[in-house]
Scaffold this motif. Structure first.
Motif: not given
Length: 419
Positions: A15-16, A230-231, A272-277
């Protein structure tokens, strides 16, 4: 000095996203009026192992180079076998009448005191140091040192220490038996380039390439730093440059920047996966260099490039990034194929190169450079399959891989193989 970055990304299984960034560094060469004069010392190996066509090619190329220098450029020439001889002390063109003829008269000798020849050339450069300018040893040899300092690590250390003081080293290897690993690492440590003379007719062209590059010098000591943001979970640099890490920051030593030859650095980051847009900080990239100014001076320039990305579903394709991935992977597979051959797996080497030629052929690119890659990969695959890889083939493939991995221009097509 100008920089630009293209960012390509695609989703991965968890998902990343896999993010690829292609950094391009371009230089503006000084015009003829403000070009910094060169201070070059040519070092010719005249030992017994250079006897014949190798020495003829080295003499011809060196003589051609001094003829092309500007009157204000300084040149010195050293020849070595067991002993070291100064063929020409440092001087500008007006004071060196007949230098090309003196170079052409250099004859073969005995053993190979490579370190002695290089050290004497370094001393001659120091006699005429040009602060902020080009002070370079150009070493012409087969690299088979057997007198003086012969330890490869010590020879590389000499080049590294000299580069830190402003004296760089370019190496040019001759013949099927030259030590490409030694000459490559010496050039890497010395901040110069490395070349392979496969055939005598190529020697003059290679020297023209080196000289044209020096005359279009736009910046020296180019250094790129990469710190994951950081991402980012990780960073991987696909091009191969001398590098070292301090904490999370990776520093790449790019070397000189020429106006005719931009440098590229291809980097990969895993998000990594994130739900934040929201926009994600991928990395902080910095470029530092000693840049030649329009008035012929030198100034330190620093450029900061924050890499940020707002991933989109399905990712985004940048064609130039994808092409560079193909070029770098082809270079990596050439090196891997040679390793497979050394392990006795000729068929595995052949199949790997042929498969990747098909990958490039079926990509979305209609590009002359990639068509040449396909042709050469298939030719090499055939050689591995037939178990007919010569020493010339090995040297050429290593040089080809080196050029691609350093984003250096491949200036010449290979001379056709003789059956």
């Amino acid at each position: 000095m100008k920089t630009s970055v293209l960012i390509d990304h695609e989703p991965v299984a968890d998902g990343g996203f896999l993010v690829r960034a292609l950094l391009r560094i371009e230089g503006d060469p000084p015009d003829d009026k403000n070009r910094i004069p060169l201070n070059l010392s040519l070092v010719l190996d005249r030992s017994g192992s250079m006897w014949g066509e190798k020495l003829v090619a080295a003499r011809r190329a060196a003589a051609g180079l001094v003829k092309r220098l500007w009157p204000a450029d300084t040149a010195s020439v050293v020849a070595f076998d067991d002993d070291v001889t100064v063929v020409a002390a440092p001087a500008t063109g007006d004071a060196q009448e007949g230098l090309a003829d003196r170079i052409e008269s250099i004859g073969p000798g005995g053993c190979t005191n490579l370190s002695g020849g290089w050290l004497r050339a370094r001393e001659l450069l120091a006699e005429n140091t040009r602060e902020g300018g080009v002070n370079r040893v150009i070493l012409l040899t087969d690299g088979l040192a057997n007198v003086g300092i012969t330890d490869p690590g010590a020879l590389v250390g000499l080049c590294r220490d000299s580069a830190a003081k402003g004296f760089s080293t370019t190496t040019i290897g001759f013949g099927e038996d030259y030590d490409e690993d030694l000459l490559k690492t010496m050039a890497d440590a010395g901040g110069g380039g490395t070349y392979y003379i496969e055939e005598i007719d190529q020697a003059v062209g290679i020297f023209e390439e080196e000289l044209e590059g020096l005359m279009s010098l736009a910046a020296q000591n180019v250094r790129v730093t990469v710190k994951p943001g950081e991402g980012s979970d990780s960073v991987n640099v696909l091009h191969e440059y001398p590098s070292h890490a301090e904490g999370e920051t990776l520093t790449l030593e790019i070397g000189d920047l020429y106006g005719r030859e931009p440098r590229k650095i291809l980097m990969e980051f895993l998000l990594p996966p994130t739900d934040d847009d929201r926009e994600i900080e991928v990395a902080q990239v910095g470029v530092v260099a000693s840049v030649i100014t329009p008035d012929g001076g030198v100034e330190i320039q620093t450029i900061s490039l924050p890499l940020r990305l707002c991933p989109v579903a399905g990712g985004k394709v940048e064609p130039e990034v994808r092409k560079e991935i193909l070029m770098v992977e082809a270079a990596r597979l050439r090196t891997e194929a040679l390793e497979l051959r050394d392990a006795g797996d000729h068929q595995g080497a052949s199949e790997s190169l042929r498969a990747y030629a098909d990958t490039i052929r079926h990509s979305d690119f209609d590009d002359q450079e990639l068509r040449q890659e396909v042709s050469e990969l298939e030719e090499s695959a055939g050689l591995f399959e037939a178990r007919s890889v010569s020493m010339k083939d090995i040297k050429y493939m290593k040089q080809r891989a080196y050029s691609s991995m350093r984003s250096r221009h491949q200036a010449r097509k290979r001379i056709e193989r003789e059956d």
